[in-house]
Design a protein around this motif. Sequence first.
Motif, mmCIF file in Angstrom:
data_model
loop_
_atom_site.group_PDB
_atom_site.id
_atom_site.type_symbol
_atom_site.label_atom_id
_atom_site.label_comp_id
_atom_site.label_asym_id
_atom_site.label_seq_id
_atom_site.Cartn_x
_atom_site.Cartn_y
_atom_site.Cartn_z
ATOM 1 N N ILE A 109 0.796 -1.230 0.000
ATOM 2 C CA ILE A 109 0.000 0.000 0.000
ATOM 3 C C ILE A 109 0.835 1.290 0.000
ATOM 4 O O ILE A 109 0.294 2.389 -0.193
ATOM 5 C CB ILE A 109 -0.995 -0.028 1.183
ATOM 6 N N ALA A 110 2.149 1.166 0.153
ATOM 7 C CA ALA A 110 2.986 2.379 0.246
ATOM 8 C C ALA A 110 2.812 3.314 -0.958
ATOM 9 O O ALA A 110 2.652 4.528 -0.771
ATOM 10 C CB ALA A 110 4.459 1.993 0.444
ATOM 11 N N PRO A 111 2.802 2.816 -2.212
ATOM 12 C CA PRO A 111 2.651 3.745 -3.341
ATOM 13 C C PRO A 111 1.315 4.490 -3.299
ATOM 14 O O PRO A 111 1.258 5.690 -3.584
ATOM 15 C CB PRO A 111 2.737 2.834 -4.578
ATOM 16 N N ALA A 112 0.232 3.794 -2.895
ATOM 17 C CA ALA A 112 -1.080 4.448 -2.830
ATOM 18 C C ALA A 112 -1.096 5.521 -1.746
ATOM 19 O O ALA A 112 -1.708 6.587 -1.909
ATOM 20 C CB ALA A 112 -2.174 3.415 -2.564
ATOM 21 N N LEU A 113 -0.414 5.254 -0.640
ATOM 22 C CA LEU A 113 -0.360 6.250 0.442
ATOM 23 C C LEU A 113 0.436 7.473 -0.004
ATOM 24 O O LEU A 113 0.056 8.610 0.262
ATOM 25 C CB LEU A 113 0.248 5.633 1.701
ATOM 26 N N LYS A 114 1.519 7.225 -0.708
ATOM 27 C CA LYS A 114 2.322 8.346 -1.212
ATOM 28 C C LYS A 114 1.476 9.170 -2.197
ATOM 29 O O LYS A 114 1.432 10.403 -2.123
ATOM 30 C CB LYS A 114 3.581 7.790 -1.894
ATOM 31 N N ALA A 115 0.775 8.478 -3.075
ATOM 32 C CA ALA A 115 -0.043 9.178 -4.080
ATOM 33 C C ALA A 115 -1.161 9.974 -3.412
ATOM 34 O O ALA A 115 -1.589 11.014 -3.913
ATOM 35 C CB ALA A 115 -0.619 8.170 -5.071
ATOM 36 N N ALA A 116 -1.626 9.490 -2.262
ATOM 37 C CA ALA A 116 -2.715 10.185 -1.551
ATOM 38 C C ALA A 116 -2.209 11.424 -0.825
ATOM 39 O O ALA A 116 -2.995 12.204 -0.302
ATOM 40 C CB ALA A 116 -3.364 9.221 -0.561
#
Length: 332
Positions: A109-116
């Motif tokens: 989930i790290a990329p989605a959190l960064k994108a958020a």
Amino acid sequence: MSIQPLVDRHGRIASDLRVSLTDRCNLRCSYCMPAEGLDWMPHEGVLTDDEVVRLITVGVERLGITEVRFTGGEPLLRRGLPDLVRRTKSLVPAPDVSITTNALGLERIAPALKAAGLDRVNVSLDSVRAADFARITRRDRLADVIAGLAAAHEAGLRPVKVNAVLLRGINDEQAPELLGWCLERGYQLRFIEQMPLDPQHGWTRTEMVTAEEILSSLESAFTLTPTGVARGSAPAEEFLVDGGPATVGVIASVTRPFCGDCDRVRLTADGQVRDCLFASAESDLRTPLRAGATDAELADLWAAAMLGKRAGHGIDDPAFLQPARPMSAIGG
Ligand code: SAM
Ligand code: SF4
């Protein structure tokens, strides 16, 4: 809209909000949760995503909150986390948004959190030895944590911070090893003194590994020099490692308390304001929220809740009473 700062009777202003998203967790760290887990909060008692965002909005727009940290229990267990981050980050003025996590599932989930829009992660890791990790957390998941850390670093959630608690007779001789491991990977390590927030109420001051012991153990392998930066409301005392630029921090919550500079306030997953980790009382925002209170009314209730904040946690006071909720239910 004018800001009504969250001032307490000792003149401190709270601007750093810790939001617990759940009391559940997929680890069972001995200093935080019993092996069998706890009686979880009933689902309907936990704030929904919309309710969480509503209260954060009141905090940011009306009460001067400038930092929001999601925690728990384990915040990654909350399915809507990326969306909560995105909605929080889109408030005006945009707060700094971070999470404290055990990193299980962070790899995915790290990329989605960064994108958020997530600004940072703090990952809790007490030992890089699989057997000791499993002994402390009661789960054999070290590899997942390591993968989660790497993914956060890769996604640009930097600097990745690592928080470690040392337990006597288990990992108390591993401070230099942990620091070396973090330095190799570019992670910033901070040690936290164990606090009396364990579910068994088994904490004793004499058993606790002190900041002084941690520093002297680190100094057997590294040269530490104070960074010279005033600690202010940041709880960690930071040291340059071998001349820098890498640093290591020690959070001496018990032996060198920073209550006088505290700028924190907490919201539990069931919508209670806590003015301190060690508070014995909480103020209910969920009931008025669900009964249709306006933002202005919620802000007033929240501001009033801060007036009972005590000058210090009083762990050294013979009359000190551990809070009824353990750390996992308060939100670390
Ligand atoms: N599950 C997430 C995690 O472990 O990072 C977030 C919640 S956890 C309660 C937040 C932090 O509190 C972790 O770094 C954990 O090590 C710390 N913690 C839990 N119980 C503690 C205690 N009794 N004393 C000191 N730190 C504690
Ligand atoms: Fe879970 Fe974090 Fe508590 Fe460990 S410290 S049991 S990971 S909430």
